[in-house]
Scaffold this active site. Sequence first.
Site, PDB file in Angstrom:
ATOM      1  N   CYS A  76      35.775  45.737  42.819  1.00 67.22           N
ATOM      2  CA  CYS A  76      35.852  44.893  44.016  1.00 67.22           C
ATOM      3  C   CYS A  76      36.317  45.645  45.247  1.00 67.22           C
ATOM      4  O   CYS A  76      36.459  45.065  46.322  1.00 67.22           O
ATOM      5  CB  CYS A  76      36.763  43.692  43.769  1.00 67.22           C
ATOM      6  SG  CYS A  76      38.504  44.126  43.566  1.00 67.22           S
ATOM      7  N   CYS A 120      51.874  54.830  33.794  1.00 65.96           N
ATOM      8  CA  CYS A 120      50.683  54.616  32.966  1.00 65.96           C
ATOM      9  C   CYS A 120      49.429  54.678  33.809  1.00 65.96           C
ATOM     10  O   CYS A 120      49.383  54.192  34.946  1.00 65.96           O
ATOM     11  CB  CYS A 120      50.796  53.267  32.273  1.00 65.96           C
ATOM     12  SG  CYS A 120      49.376  52.872  31.240  1.00 65.96           S
TER      13      CYS A 120
END
Length: 516
Positions: free
Chosen positions: A307, A317
Site C-alpha cells: 500500500c 525483528c
Amino acid sequence: MDSDDDFNSVMSSEELGEDMDSSVDLGADSDVELEDVEDESAFDAHPKDLKPAKKAYEVDFNVYSPEDIQAQQDRQVAEVATLLEQPTEQTAILLRFMRWNKERLIEQYMDNQEEVLDKAGLGADMSSNPPRLEAIDGFMCDICCEDEPGLQSFAMNCGHRFCVDCYRQYLAQKIKEEGEAARIKCPGDGCNKIIDARSLDLLVTSDLTDRYHELLMRTYVDDKENLKWCPAPNCVFAVECGVKRRDLNKIVPTVHCQCKHAFCFGCTLVDHQPCPCSLVRKWLKKCEDDSETANWISANTKECPKCQSTIEKNGGCNHMTCRKCRHEFCWMCMGLWSEHGTSWYNCNRFEEKSGTDARDAQALSRKSLERYLHYYNRYANHEQSAKLDKDIFHKTEKKMQLLQSSSGMSWIEVQFLEAASHALQQCRQTLKWTYAFAYYLARNNQTEIFEDNQKDLEMAVENLSEMFEKNTDQLSGLKVDMMDKTSYCMRRRVILLDDTAQRLRDGGWEFNVDLD
C-alpha cells in the site's frame, strides 16, 4: 609477558554467556590443531580435570587490575636491580628506557655499562649521594632569580640546581599538561638526565601524586606489546594477550575485560569477529566515503510494498506488518514474509546478476555500487537492530518483574529473558561484521558454506527477536521455546565463528583485496 611476571588474573569470558574458556593458544609461531579425544577412558577422569574443547576463534588472555600491574613493575625492577647492582630508582629508569625489555637491557648493560647509563639519562655518578632538598647560602635560582636566605633548592647529581618552587612548577607542567612522568628530564639547559622516582616523590605536590603514579603505570602498559588498556570508558583494567601484530591477518584476537567489555586486542575496536583488523579498516573507510553512500545510508524508513504507506522500524525483528493493510513482509528484501520460513530463505545472500548489463563502465559502476549497498544495508540493519535490542534490554528487568507478578514465576525462572537479550546483542554484533567480511570474500565453494552458516544464524536471531518482542502475557507460554532458541542462536554463532576462524588461520579464505 615473561613467565616470572605471571599473576592471578581475572578471566571474564564466561560472564558473557558463551560456552568458551578463552584458552586457545594462537601465538605468533604456533600451529595449533584441534584434536578430537580418541580415548574414551579420558572421560572417566574427574570432571574438574576435563576442560571444554577449545574454539578456533578464542585466544589466551589475562585481565589485570592496577594493583596487579604495579606488582609486576615492582617485581621486574627488584629482579633487574639485583642483577645490575643498581638502586631501584635508577633500575626503573633503565627499564623504562628499554621499554621494559629486561633481556635487551641486561645484554646491553653488560656490554657497555657507561653508554647505557648515559643514553638512559643517568650517568655513572647517579647511584651515589642521592638528591635531597637543601638550603644553600648565597644560592640564586636561574629561573626566577630569587636569592632569599634559606631558600629551599634541589639538584640532581648533574649539578643543575633550582629553587623548589620552580622545580615543582616545571614538574606540574610536565605531569598535568603534557602527561609525562616516566621520562621527565632535568630542567637544566641541554641536560639529558632523567629525574628518578625518588626525586619526583620529593618534589611532586600532593595534588599531583595520584596523577603522577597513574602516568607511570600507563607508561608501563603502553610500553608492553602484549598489554593494552581496556578502551571502555572509566575502566581501569589492562588486558594481556600474546597475539603479535604480524598475526592479525590470520587471527581476530577478541578479549573480554573484567568490566564485560569485549574488544579486539589488535585494534582495540569493539569486538568485530569474524572480520580481521585489516578488513575492518578498509570497510570503515569505505563506509565513510560519501561518494558511495551519501544518498543511501541515511534512510530509516521504507514504504509498504503493498500500500506504499511509510513505515519506521522500531524493533530488532525484520518481520514487518503494515498497520494499514496488514501486509507482512521482510524489512531487508521487502519480500513476502511467508517465503522466509522456507528452506530457500536467501535474504542474506547477494545474488550476482547477469553480466549482460555490465557492458559499459557506467553499468559496471552501478553493479559495484549495488553490490556494496547490498552488504552495507545488511551491516547497518544489524547495527541498528542491535541498538534497538539493547534499548529493549534496558527495559527487560521491568518486563521480567511484570512476568513474575502476572505468571507466578520466581525471579530465577524469568531469567530466560535476560539470557535471550544477551544472546540477541551478541549475535547481532557477529552478524553485522559477517557482512563486512562477506563483501571482501572471493566467490567459491567456501563462500557458499559461510553464507549458509550466516543464513542459519540470521534466521535463528530473527525468530528469537520476534518472540522477545511479544507482549508480557504471552511470554510465560514461550519460555521453553525462547530458551531453546536462545541456546540454538548461541550454538549457531559458535559454529560460524569457529569455522571462519579455522579457515582464516589455515589460509583457507580467498579475498578480493590484499590483507595489509
